[in-house]
Design a protein around this motif. Structure first.
Motif, PDB file in Angstrom:
ATOM      1  N   ARG A 118       8.491   3.674   0.028  1.00 56.91           N
ATOM      2  CA  ARG A 118       8.114   2.270   0.421  1.00 56.91           C
ATOM      3  C   ARG A 118       6.662   2.348   1.155  1.00 56.91           C
ATOM      4  O   ARG A 118       6.289   2.888   1.940  1.00 56.91           O
ATOM      5  CB  ARG A 118       9.030   1.464   1.414  1.00 56.91           C
ATOM      6  CG  ARG A 118       8.527  -0.004   2.045  1.00 56.91           C
ATOM      7  CD  ARG A 118       9.525  -0.327   3.134  1.00 56.91           C
ATOM      8  NE  ARG A 118      10.708  -0.376   2.680  1.00 56.91           N
ATOM      9  CZ  ARG A 118      11.719  -1.242   2.126  1.00 56.91           C
ATOM     10  NH1 ARG A 118      10.789  -2.332   1.964  1.00 56.91           N
ATOM     11  NH2 ARG A 118      12.771  -1.122   1.977  1.00 56.91           N
ATOM     12  N   PHE A 119       5.884   1.169   0.441  1.00 57.37           N
ATOM     13  CA  PHE A 119       4.530   1.031   1.294  1.00 57.37           C
ATOM     14  C   PHE A 119       4.578  -0.268   2.050  1.00 57.37           C
ATOM     15  O   PHE A 119       5.100  -1.479   1.750  1.00 57.37           O
ATOM     16  CB  PHE A 119       3.514   0.811   0.078  1.00 57.37           C
ATOM     17  CG  PHE A 119       2.162   0.363   0.729  1.00 57.37           C
ATOM     18  CD1 PHE A 119       1.365   1.247   1.657  1.00 57.37           C
ATOM     19  CD2 PHE A 119       1.537  -0.817   0.624  1.00 57.37           C
ATOM     20  CE1 PHE A 119       0.207   0.777   2.674  1.00 57.37           C
ATOM     21  CE2 PHE A 119       0.405  -1.174   1.183  1.00 57.37           C
ATOM     22  CZ  PHE A 119      -0.700  -0.209   1.918  1.00 57.37           C
ATOM     23  N   HIS A 120       4.848  -0.059   3.431  1.00 50.33           N
ATOM     24  CA  HIS A 120       5.024  -1.019   4.446  1.00 50.33           C
ATOM     25  C   HIS A 120       3.500  -1.574   4.813  1.00 50.33           C
ATOM     26  O   HIS A 120       2.837  -0.827   5.711  1.00 50.33           O
ATOM     27  CB  HIS A 120       5.648  -0.552   5.611  1.00 50.33           C
ATOM     28  CG  HIS A 120       6.342  -1.719   6.577  1.00 50.33           C
ATOM     29  ND1 HIS A 120       6.951  -2.859   5.782  1.00 50.33           N
ATOM     30  CD2 HIS A 120       6.430  -1.957   7.866  1.00 50.33           C
ATOM     31  CE1 HIS A 120       7.073  -3.712   6.751  1.00 50.33           C
ATOM     32  NE2 HIS A 120       6.864  -2.901   8.026  1.00 50.33           N
ATOM     33  N   ALA A 121       3.113  -2.670   4.676  1.00 51.75           N
ATOM     34  CA  ALA A 121       1.806  -2.975   4.446  1.00 51.75           C
ATOM     35  C   ALA A 121       1.661  -3.836   5.949  1.00 51.75           C
ATOM     36  O   ALA A 121       2.234  -4.760   6.423  1.00 51.75           O
ATOM     37  CB  ALA A 121       1.076  -4.100   3.523  1.00 51.75           C
ATOM     38  N   GLU A 177      -8.134   2.936   1.337  1.00 56.13           N
ATOM     39  CA  GLU A 177      -7.322   3.683   0.463  1.00 56.13           C
ATOM     40  C   GLU A 177      -6.105   2.823  -0.202  1.00 56.13           C
ATOM     41  O   GLU A 177      -5.176   3.284  -0.907  1.00 56.13           O
ATOM     42  CB  GLU A 177      -6.854   5.067   0.990  1.00 56.13           C
ATOM     43  CG  GLU A 177      -7.856   6.044   1.305  1.00 56.13           C
ATOM     44  CD  GLU A 177      -7.506   7.271   2.032  1.00 56.13           C
ATOM     45  OE1 GLU A 177      -6.119   7.628   1.694  1.00 56.13           O
ATOM     46  OE2 GLU A 177      -8.156   7.779   2.702  1.00 56.13           O
ATOM     47  N   GLN A 178      -6.240   1.535   0.306  1.00 57.17           N
ATOM     48  CA  GLN A 178      -4.720   0.757  -0.070  1.00 57.17           C
ATOM     49  C   GLN A 178      -4.637   0.380  -1.431  1.00 57.17           C
ATOM     50  O   GLN A 178      -3.477   0.427  -1.964  1.00 57.17           O
ATOM     51  CB  GLN A 178      -4.939  -0.548   0.556  1.00 57.17           C
ATOM     52  CG  GLN A 178      -3.905  -1.657   0.595  1.00 57.17           C
ATOM     53  CD  GLN A 178      -4.031  -2.678   1.588  1.00 57.17           C
ATOM     54  OE1 GLN A 178      -3.723  -2.563   2.578  1.00 57.17           O
ATOM     55  NE2 GLN A 178      -4.764  -3.802   1.033  1.00 57.17           N
ATOM     56  N   HIS A 179      -5.635   0.503  -2.380  1.00 54.72           N
ATOM     57  CA  HIS A 179      -5.378   0.316  -3.758  1.00 54.72           C
ATOM     58  C   HIS A 179      -4.730   1.437  -4.363  1.00 54.72           C
ATOM     59  O   HIS A 179      -4.363   1.315  -5.621  1.00 54.72           O
ATOM     60  CB  HIS A 179      -6.898   0.045  -4.483  1.00 54.72           C
ATOM     61  CG  HIS A 179      -7.314  -1.506  -4.322  1.00 54.72           C
ATOM     62  ND1 HIS A 179      -7.296  -2.563  -5.274  1.00 54.72           N
ATOM     63  CD2 HIS A 179      -7.415  -2.095  -3.168  1.00 54.72           C
ATOM     64  CE1 HIS A 179      -7.805  -3.539  -4.861  1.00 54.72           C
ATOM     65  NE2 HIS A 179      -7.817  -3.379  -3.449  1.00 54.72           N
ATOM     66  N   SER A 180      -4.856   2.773  -3.791  1.00 54.47           N
ATOM     67  CA  SER A 180      -4.112   3.655  -4.277  1.00 54.47           C
ATOM     68  C   SER A 180      -2.402   3.552  -4.439  1.00 54.47           C
ATOM     69  O   SER A 180      -1.868   4.084  -5.214  1.00 54.47           O
ATOM     70  CB  SER A 180      -4.243   4.977  -3.447  1.00 54.47           C
ATOM     71  OG  SER A 180      -3.823   5.012  -2.282  1.00 54.47           O
ATOM     72  N   GLU A 181      -2.001   2.548  -3.600  1.00 52.34           N
ATOM     73  CA  GLU A 181      -0.586   2.182  -3.341  1.00 52.34           C
ATOM     74  C   GLU A 181      -0.370   0.816  -4.010  1.00 52.34           C
ATOM     75  O   GLU A 181       0.970   0.412  -4.458  1.00 52.34           O
ATOM     76  CB  GLU A 181      -0.339   2.300  -1.827  1.00 52.34           C
ATOM     77  CG  GLU A 181      -0.356   3.687  -1.039  1.00 52.34           C
ATOM     78  CD  GLU A 181       0.772   4.401  -1.763  1.00 52.34           C
ATOM     79  OE1 GLU A 181       1.502   3.985  -2.533  1.00 52.34           O
ATOM     80  OE2 GLU A 181       0.533   5.792  -1.579  1.00 52.34           O
ATOM     81  N   GLY A 211      -4.097  -1.784   5.278  1.00 56.02           N
ATOM     82  CA  GLY A 211      -3.515  -0.628   5.365  1.00 56.02           C
ATOM     83  C   GLY A 211      -2.054  -0.355   5.565  1.00 56.02           C
ATOM     84  O   GLY A 211      -1.639  -1.711   5.746  1.00 56.02           O
ATOM     85  N   GLY A 212      -1.533   0.463   5.712  1.00 55.82           N
ATOM     86  CA  GLY A 212      -0.015   0.645   5.924  1.00 55.82           C
ATOM     87  C   GLY A 212       0.422   1.773   5.950  1.00 55.82           C
ATOM     88  O   GLY A 212      -0.146   2.751   6.101  1.00 55.82           O
ATOM     89  N   PHE A 215       1.007  -1.881  -8.912  1.00 61.17           N
ATOM     90  CA  PHE A 215       1.833  -0.826  -8.593  1.00 61.17           C
ATOM     91  C   PHE A 215       1.731   0.477  -9.079  1.00 61.17           C
ATOM     92  O   PHE A 215       2.548   0.920  -9.884  1.00 61.17           O
ATOM     93  CB  PHE A 215       3.286  -1.477  -8.388  1.00 61.17           C
ATOM     94  CG  PHE A 215       3.594  -2.613  -7.427  1.00 61.17           C
ATOM     95  CD1 PHE A 215       4.113  -2.313  -6.161  1.00 61.17           C
ATOM     96  CD2 PHE A 215       3.382  -3.739  -7.993  1.00 61.17           C
ATOM     97  CE1 PHE A 215       4.258  -3.438  -5.512  1.00 61.17           C
ATOM     98  CE2 PHE A 215       3.606  -5.082  -7.172  1.00 61.17           C
ATOM     99  CZ  PHE A 215       4.026  -4.792  -5.946  1.00 61.17           C
ATOM    100  N   PRO A 216       0.535   1.092  -8.738  1.00 59.52           N
ATOM    101  CA  PRO A 216       0.381   2.319  -9.404  1.00 59.52           C
ATOM    102  C   PRO A 216       1.273   3.512  -9.431  1.00 59.52           C
ATOM    103  O   PRO A 216       1.453   4.667 -10.194  1.00 59.52           O
ATOM    104  CB  PRO A 216      -1.049   2.642  -8.933  1.00 59.52           C
ATOM    105  CG  PRO A 216      -1.051   2.015  -7.772  1.00 59.52           C
ATOM    106  CD  PRO A 216      -0.301   1.059  -7.774  1.00 59.52           C
ATOM    107  N   LYS A 217       2.130   3.515  -8.229  1.00 57.43           N
ATOM    108  CA  LYS A 217       3.147   4.491  -7.897  1.00 57.43           C
ATOM    109  C   LYS A 217       4.340   4.095  -7.869  1.00 57.43           C
ATOM    110  O   LYS A 217       5.487   4.898  -7.383  1.00 57.43           O
ATOM    111  CB  LYS A 217       2.580   5.111  -6.633  1.00 57.43           C
ATOM    112  CG  LYS A 217       1.315   5.652  -6.547  1.00 57.43           C
ATOM    113  CD  LYS A 217       1.083   6.481  -5.120  1.00 57.43           C
ATOM    114  CE  LYS A 217      -0.291   7.188  -5.136  1.00 57.43           C
ATOM    115  NZ  LYS A 217      -0.845   7.799  -3.927  1.00 57.43           N
TER     116      LYS A 217
END
Length: 437
Positions: free
Chosen positions: A130-133, A165-169, A177-178, A278-280
């Motif tokens: 989970r990405f928690h933003a 680096e947020q766009h990596s997630e 961020g998150g 959602f790249p990942k």
């Protein structure tokens, strides 16, 4: 492609479109059984499976069709389910009990994966994280501190993602961020529920839909329930109604806060756009007080976006355009695409933000999952089944906790509109100030 929600917006859960015809259920109600379960969601069916496999004669009833509640309407996100922090729980219950309560969330998360894989459910279960933003820089700093504390004190694996680096997630600039919690999972909730249904039936449980319970009478050997399909007696009774808990047991109704949650699904999107957003393939949520949660569909053709859109309850035709507006604020890339589905379900909160399980007047219950019940519901249902079978491992750290209510509360959250209005205003104000800084 449309510029807004489609005029033919479907108001049933998107998940239902991927299911075949439902398994056949019984049309008549037996007159007796060993174990009677009221509620056919994850909790009730998990309890039924455990009890039936232990040799009990089990009947499951539901006021609607089997699985009509939030078990087939949720967002398919799986977390550890325990909201209060270790520090907050320690202040309330002491260090040992607090750690045990938090541990139940970890056990539930582990259990659901083991159960799905062990039963061979085809339900798109994935350990995606989970990405928690953070919706403000201050919330980001808090997230980072809390994540470090949980890694150090509880061994909860996570890593920090700064805004750069947020766009990596996740392809959005709306957050600051998150943190990624690596063990959280995704699932197709409709397929998961179908797996529960078929497993319960294979174990010998009888399922009866459109069978609302209207009264309970204690007997010398158990209980007698009056339903719209007649009466049935049982030795053990399980109430597993969560957000759909009525006045069958007024004591429980006074401790359940039913809250509508609303979800939309976009029309089919280009593969490249979903890969960008959602790249990942994470599930995602944010730190707003009125939280948003979102993900790609299991086939990665749509985005599913959920949250609370109004102070008072509304219907899916109204909530859809509002959620669409909020989604496009976070993901402007979706403004050229319309919606296919908008639906709602009812979750159950408690006054202390904890799930509750135990017995009341001999009736087993588990509910109050506070919007994070995909793993906890099935886990506590399984534990109820173990208790019915007399197994000591059925006891959990959540059993016997104080289960608070409020004066004059009778199951209708009259205080909710004011609270939601205030928190939505606060979230919007914080977000705008942060983006303008």
């Amino acid at each position: 492609m449309g510029q807004s929600p489609a005029p033919t917006l479907h108001t049933h859960a998107y998940w239902l479109d991927q299911l075949g015809p439902p398994p056949a259920t019984e049309q008549s109600l037996p007159t007796r059984c060993d174990v009677l379960v009221v509620g056919s969601g994850y909790t009730g069916l998990s309890a039924a499976i455990e009890a039936a496999r232990g040799g009990r004669e089990v009947v499951v009833i539901d006021a609607g069709v089997i699985g009509h509640g939030c078990s087939t309407r949720n967002g398919g996100q799986i977390s550890t389910s325990i909201k209060p922090s270790l520090a907050k729980l320690t202040a309330r219950f002491g260090a040992e009990r607090a750690r045990a309560i938090r541990g139940e969330g970890e056990k539930a998360l582990q259990w659901i994966g083991d159960f799905i894989e062990g039963e061979g459910f085809d339900c798109d279960f994935r350990r995606v994280g989970r990405f928690h933003a953070a919706h403000t820089p201050e919330h980001y700093e808090t997230l980072v501190r809390d994540a470090e504390t949980m890694r150090r004190d509880e061994g909860i694996d996570s890593f920090v993602v700064p805004r750069a680096e947020q766009h990596s997630e996740m392809a959005t600039d709306a957050y600051f961020g998150g943190v990624v919690f690596t063990r959280h999972c995704s699932v197709h909730p409709g397929k998961l529920h179908r797996g529960y249904v078929q497993t319960a039936q294979n174990a010998g449980a009888t399922l009866v839909g459109q069978c609302a319970a209207t009264g309970i009478e204690k007997t010398a050997t158990g209980f007698r329930l009056t339903t719209q399909r007649g009466q049935i007696t049982c030795r053990d009774l399980v109430l597993a109604t969560n957000g759909y808990t009525g006045n069958l047991v007024p004591w429980l109704q006074r401790r359940v806060i039913p809250i509508g949650s609303y979800i939309i699904a976009t029309e089919e999107l280009p593969t490249a756009l979903v890969d960008e957003l959602f790249p990942k393939d994470r599930i995602a949520s944010d730190t707003c007080k009125v939280i948003y949660y979102y993900r790609a569909s299991p086939d990665r053709k749509r985005i599913l976006f959920g949250g609370r859109v109004s102070a008072s309850e509304t219907d899916a035709a109204v909530s859809g355009p509002r959620l669409y507006h909020d989604m496009c604020r976070i993901f402007p890339q979706l403004r050229s695409y319309g919606l296919s589905h908008s639906w709602t379900g009812t979750v159950a909160y408690s006054f202390d933000e904890l799930a509750h399980t135990g017995q009341r007047d001999g009736i087993h219950y588990a509910m109050n999952y506070c919007g994070s019940g995909v793993s906890m519901a099935g886990y506590l249902g399984m534990r109820i089944g173990q208790k019915i079978l007399g197994k000591p491992e059925g006891q959990t750290a959540l059993d016997g906790l104080p289960n608070p209510t409020r004066p004059f509360y009778r199951g209708k959250p009259w205080f909710l509109p004011a609270a939601v209005s205030y928190y939505r205003w606060l979230d919007a104000r914080q977000w705008k100030r942060a983006l303008a800084a």
